[in-house]
Write a protein that holds these residues in place. Structure first.
Motif, PDB file in Angstrom:
ATOM      1  N   GLU A  37      13.461  -3.255  33.645  1.00 40.85           N
ATOM      2  CA  GLU A  37      12.067  -3.616  33.887  1.00 40.85           C
ATOM      3  C   GLU A  37      11.344  -4.014  32.609  1.00 40.85           C
ATOM      4  N   SER A  38      11.528  -3.204  31.520  1.00 37.52           N
ATOM      5  CA  SER A  38      10.825  -3.536  30.277  1.00 37.52           C
ATOM      6  C   SER A  38      11.382  -4.830  29.702  1.00 37.52           C
ATOM      7  N   ASP A  39      12.705  -5.025  29.858  1.00 37.82           N
ATOM      8  CA  ASP A  39      13.289  -6.289  29.413  1.00 37.82           C
ATOM      9  C   ASP A  39      12.631  -7.457  30.121  1.00 37.82           C
ATOM     10  N   ARG A  40      12.502  -7.309  31.442  1.00 40.25           N
ATOM     11  CA  ARG A  40      11.964  -8.404  32.237  1.00 40.25           C
ATOM     12  C   ARG A  40      10.536  -8.728  31.795  1.00 40.25           C
ATOM     13  N   PHE A  41       9.772  -7.666  31.492  1.00 40.71           N
ATOM     14  CA  PHE A  41       8.398  -7.874  31.039  1.00 40.71           C
ATOM     15  C   PHE A  41       8.374  -8.740  29.780  1.00 40.71           C
ATOM     16  N   TYR A  42       9.225  -8.365  28.787  1.00 40.62           N
ATOM     17  CA  TYR A  42       9.244  -9.131  27.532  1.00 40.62           C
ATOM     18  C   TYR A  42       9.697 -10.554  27.773  1.00 40.62           C
ATOM     19  N   VAL A  43      10.750 -10.670  28.564  1.00 38.82           N
ATOM     20  CA  VAL A  43      11.294 -12.009  28.795  1.00 38.82           C
ATOM     21  C   VAL A  43      10.235 -12.920  29.405  1.00 38.82           C
ATOM     22  N   TRP A  44       9.494 -12.383  30.413  1.00 38.70           N
ATOM     23  CA  TRP A  44       8.498 -13.236  31.067  1.00 38.70           C
ATOM     24  C   TRP A  44       7.316 -13.520  30.161  1.00 38.70           C
ATOM     25  N   THR A  45       6.921 -12.552  29.330  1.00 34.00           N
ATOM     26  CA  THR A  45       5.840 -12.805  28.380  1.00 34.00           C
ATOM     27  C   THR A  45       6.231 -13.930  27.432  1.00 34.00           C
ATOM     28  N   LEU A  46       7.470 -13.814  26.898  1.00 37.77           N
ATOM     29  CA  LEU A  46       7.923 -14.834  25.957  1.00 37.77           C
ATOM     30  C   LEU A  46       8.026 -16.190  26.636  1.00 37.77           C
ATOM     31  N   ARG A  47       8.533 -16.197  27.866  1.00 33.32           N
ATOM     32  CA  ARG A  47       8.621 -17.463  28.594  1.00 33.32           C
ATOM     33  C   ARG A  47       7.238 -18.063  28.789  1.00 33.32           C
ATOM     34  N   GLY A  48       6.257 -17.190  29.056  1.00 36.48           N
ATOM     35  CA  GLY A  48       4.882 -17.648  29.239  1.00 36.48           C
ATOM     36  C   GLY A  48       4.366 -18.356  28.000  1.00 36.48           C
ATOM     37  N   PHE A  49       4.601 -17.710  26.824  1.00 38.23           N
ATOM     38  CA  PHE A  49       4.159 -18.337  25.570  1.00 38.23           C
ATOM     39  C   PHE A  49       4.842 -19.679  25.367  1.00 38.23           C
ATOM     40  N   ALA A  50       6.160 -19.682  25.601  1.00 40.59           N
ATOM     41  CA  ALA A  50       6.917 -20.921  25.403  1.00 40.59           C
ATOM     42  C   ALA A  50       6.356 -22.020  26.295  1.00 40.59           C
ATOM     43  N   ALA A  51       6.075 -21.669  27.568  1.00 43.95           N
ATOM     44  CA  ALA A  51       5.554 -22.657  28.502  1.00 43.95           C
ATOM     45  C   ALA A  51       4.178 -23.136  28.055  1.00 43.95           C
ATOM     46  N   LEU A  52       3.345 -22.214  27.565  1.00 42.12           N
ATOM     47  CA  LEU A  52       1.998 -22.569  27.128  1.00 42.12           C
ATOM     48  C   LEU A  52       2.055 -23.600  26.007  1.00 42.12           C
TER      49      LEU A  52
END
Lengths: 323, 276
Positions: A26-41
Motif C-alpha cells: 500500500e505505501s509503495d503504491r502511494f509513492y508510485v502514484w504520487t511520483l506518477r502524478g508529478f511526472a504527468a504534471l
C-alpha cells in the motif's frame, strides 16, 4: 525436518507474509502514484508550453513557410520575415564563444585539479563560480563600457592588419557586433564549463593518474592521453550546457551585438540573434509580427533541444564505453 | 654507505638471502607527510629476481614504503622522503636518475585494477611504450604480444585486442595491468595488494603468474594476506606501527624464517594471527 515443524512453518508463512506484503504494497503504491502524478504534471506543462508557442506561431508558418528558415532579409516593418540572418548570428556567436571558452575552461579545470595548491584552488574556483552569479545585464554593460572601446580601437584594428582585412576579420572595426557578443558569451559560459569539467575530472579515480605516471608518462602526457580522454563524456556535457546557455542568452547579447538583423559578412558585422530579436521587437509587434516572433522562438527551442540531444547521444556513447 | 650497511646488519634489520648483489637498497629511509613521520628508519635490501613481501597490520607503512620506491609521493604536497634509496647503487632521490625514467625501470600494479577506461586492450598494453616515445607499429605489436603472453592473458584476448579494457573481468583487468607494466620491461615491479579486490580463483592465477615472472623481473609486494606472503615471497619485511604512529621495520628475513623461526616476539605474534 519433521512433519509438525513443516506445518508450523507453512502456517506461519500463510498467516504472516500476505499481511506484511499488503502493508508494504500500500505505501509503495502511494509513492508510485504520487511520483506518477508529478511526472504527468510536468509532461502536461511541457506539452502545453510547446503547444501554445507553436500555436501562436502557426499563422507565420503557414504564411511564410520555409522563408522563416531560409529568407535572408528580416524586416518586420514591411512584413518580410526571413530568419536566416538571425539563425546564423545565433549559431556563429555561440560557436565563436565556444572557441574562446572551451580551451580556457578546460585549461582552468586541469590547473584547478592538478597544478594549484589547495588554498589557491579554493580561491580560484570560487572566483570562477562568482562569474556565474553576475546578472547578464551587468555583462552587457561591461561589454558596452569596457569592451566596445577596446575592441574598436585595439583588437579589431590589430586583427584586421594581421589578416590584411581578409574574412572573417573584414569590415569596419565598430566594436559592437558578433565578435563582441561572442567574447561576452565566452565569459558568461566559462563558469559552466569550468565547474562541470573540474568536477568530472576530480571524480576520475586517482589510480588513473598514478597508473599512467607509473608507466613513465610525463605530467602533460597524463593530462592529454589519459585524463582528458577519460573525462570526455562529462566534458562534452559541460560544453553542451555552455552552448545551450549561449544560444539562448538574450539581454547581454542584445546590448552588445548591434541589433541589426542582416546577413553576417564577417565577425566584425553587427547582427541580431533569435533571442535578442524576440526580446527587442516583442513590445511593439503587430499581430503578424507576433506570429513571426513565435516562429523564431520555435526555431530557438528546436536548436537548443538539438544541441542537448546531440550532446546526450555523445555522452551516452562514450559513457557506455567507459563505464 | 658501507658503514650504515654494517650498522644495519648488526641491528638485525638486514638479513636477506642473497646470491648476488642487491638490486635495491633502502638505508635509514624516513617518510613524512607535512612533518608527521609515517615511516621511520627502514633499511633492507631487495634481491634481484626474488619476490620481497612487505607485511604488517594497517598503518604500518607498507604502502608508504612501496610508493617511495617509484617516487609517487612526489605528487603529495608536504611529503618528504629521506635516507638512501639506491637502485643499482644510484640514489633515486638525489638527481642520479630522472623520475620518468625511474618509473619506467620500476613499474607498479595497484590495489584496484586501473586499466585506462577509454582505451582498447591493445592500447592499454602499449601505453607505457607510447609514453616513452615508441611509435613503430611492429615494435608495439611484438611488445604487446609478449607482455600479454607473460601475463597469461594472450590466449583469451588475442582475438579481441580492439575491445575496450572495461569488457574484461576484474582478474583479467589486473593481469592486463601487469602486462601493461611488463611491456615497458621494468627491472622491478611494485605490487600494492594486487589481489585484494579479486576473487580466490583470480588471486591464485595472479600468484602463479608472479612465480612465473620471477626470472624476468624483481617483485616487491605489499599484502595483508599472510598466506599469500608465505606462498609467493622469498624474503619478507615485517612492519609495525610504533607508539607515535610511525611505521617501523621489525624484522627482515627469508620468508621461511619469518614464518617458522622469527627472531622477534612481535613477529611471532603477528604470523600466528594474535593481532593485526
Amino acid at each position: 525436518m519433521n512433519q509438525s515443524t513443516k506445518s508450523l512453518l507453512s502456517r506461519r508463512n500463510a498467516s504472516d507474509s500476505p499481511r506484511a506484503k499488503g502493508a508494504r504494497g500500500e505505501s509503495d503504491r502511494f509513492y508510485v502514484w504520487t511520483l506518477r502524478g508529478f511526472a504527468a504534471l510536468f509532461s502536461a506543462i511541457l506539452l502545453e508550453f510547446v503547444y501554445s508557442i507553436v500555436h501562436q506561431s502557426w499563422p507565420a508558418w503557414t504564411h511564410e513557410g520555409l522563408t522563416l528558415l531560409t529568407g535572408t532579409t528580416w524586416n518586420p516593418a514591411n512584413s518580410v520575415y526571413g530568419g536566416l540572418p538571425l539563425i546564423l548570428d545565433t549559431v556563429i556567436s555561440t560557436l565563436v564563444a565556444l572557441l574562446f571558452a572551451v580551451p580556457v575552461g578546460l585549461g582552468t579545470a586541469l590547473v584547478l585539479n592538478f597544478v594549484l595548491p589547495r588554498r589557491l584552488q579554493t580561491i580560484t574556483a570560487s572566483m570562477v563560480e562568482l562569474l556565474a552569479a553576475i546578472p547578464s545585464v551587468v555583462y552587457g554593460l561591461w561589454g558596452l563600457y569596457v569592451l566596445v572601446p577596446w575592441m574598436s580601437t585595439t583588437i579589431q584594428p590589430w586583427l584586421g592588419r594581421l589578416s590584411g582585412g581578409a574574412w572573417p576579420f573584414s569590415g569596419d572595426p565598430l566594436g559592437a557586433g558578433i565578435m563582441l557578443a561572442s567574447t561576452v558569451l565566452a565569459v558568461m559560459i566559462l563558469p559552466t564549463i569550468v565547474a562541470i569539467s573540474r568536477d568530472v575530472i576530480a571524480a576520475l579515480p586517482k589510480d588513473l593518474n598514478e597508473g599512467a605516471l607509473s608507466l613513465g608518462a610525463s605530467r602533460s602526457q597524463v593530462l592529454r592521453k589519459v585524463i582528458l580522454p577519460s573525462a570526455k563524456s562529462g566534458i562534452l556535457g559541460a560544453i553542451s550546457l555552455g552552448a545551450g546557455r549561449a544560444l539562448g542568452e538574450t539581454v547581454a547579447v542584445l546590448m552588445v551585438i548591434g541589433g541589426n538583423a542582416q546577413m553576417p559578412r564577417s565577425l566584425f558585422s553587427v547582427g541580431a540573434t533569435l533571442a535578442s530579436t524576440i526580446a527587442t521587437e516583442y513590445t511593439e509587434a503587430s499581430p503578424g509580427n507576433v506570429a513571426a516572433l513565435g516562429a523564431l522562438a520555435v526555431i530557438l527551442m528546436v536548436l537548443t533541444a538539438a544541441v542537448n540531444a546531440f550532446a546526450r547521444r555523445l555522452v551516452r556513447r562514450t559513457g557506455a564505453l567507459s563505464s | 654507505m658501507n658503514d650504515s650497511l654494517d650498522a644495519a646488519i648488526q641491528d638485525g634489520a638486514v638479513v636477506g638471502e642473497f646470491v648476488t648483489d642487491p638490486l635495491l637498497q633502502l638505508r635509514k629511509v624516513n617518510v613524512s607527510f607535512s612533518g608527521r613521520v609515517a615511516v621511520r628508519d627502514v633499511s633492507f635490501d631487495v634481491a634481484p629476481n626474488k619476490i620481497t613481501a612487505l607485511i604488517g597490520p594497517s598503518g604500518s607503512g607498507k604502502t608508504t614504503i612501496l610508493r617511495s620506491l617509484n617516487r609517487l609521493h612526489d605528487l603529495t604536497k608536504g611529503a618528504k622522503v629521506e635516507g638512501d634509496l639506491l637502485l643499482g647503487g644510484v640514489d633515486i632521490y638525489k638527481g642520479g636518475i630522472a623520475t620518468m625514467l625511474l618509473r619506467s625501470r620500476i613499474g607498479m600494479v595497484f590495489q584496484r585494477p586501473n586499466p585506462f577506461p577509454t582505451l582498447s586492450i591493445y592500447d592499454n598494453v602499449v601505453s607505457g611504450l607510447r609514453f616513452n616515445g615508441i611509435r613503430k607499429k611492429s615494435l608495439l605489436d611484438e611488445a604487446a604480444e609478449s607482455a600479454l603472453i607473460s601475463a597469461a592473458l594472450w590466449d583469451s584476448v588475442s582475438s579481441r585486442m580492439k575491445a575496450h579494457a572495461s569488457t574484461l573481468s576484474g582478474g583479467e583487468q589486473q593481469r592486463l595491468c601487469i602486462a601493461r607494466a611488463l611491456a615497458v620491461e621494468p627491472e622491478i615491479l611494485l605490487m600494492d595488494e594486487p589481489t585484494s579486490s579479486l576473487d580466490p580463483v583470480s588471486t591464485q592465477r595472479i600468484e602463479e603468474l608472479m612465480t612465473e615472472l620471477k626470472n624476468r623481473v624483481t617483485m616487491i609486494i605489499v599484502t595483508h594476506n599472510m598466506q599469500q606472503a608465505a606462498r609467493v615471497s622469498d624474503n619478507c619485511a615485517f612492519l609495525l606501527m610504533a607508539e607515535d604512529r610511525a611505521g617501523e621495520l621489525i624484522e627482515f628475513a627469508p620468508t621461511s624464517k619469518i614464518f617458522h623461526d622469527p627472531s622477534d616476539p612481535r613477529t611471532v605474534d603477528y604470523v600466528n594471527g594474535r593481532f593485526g
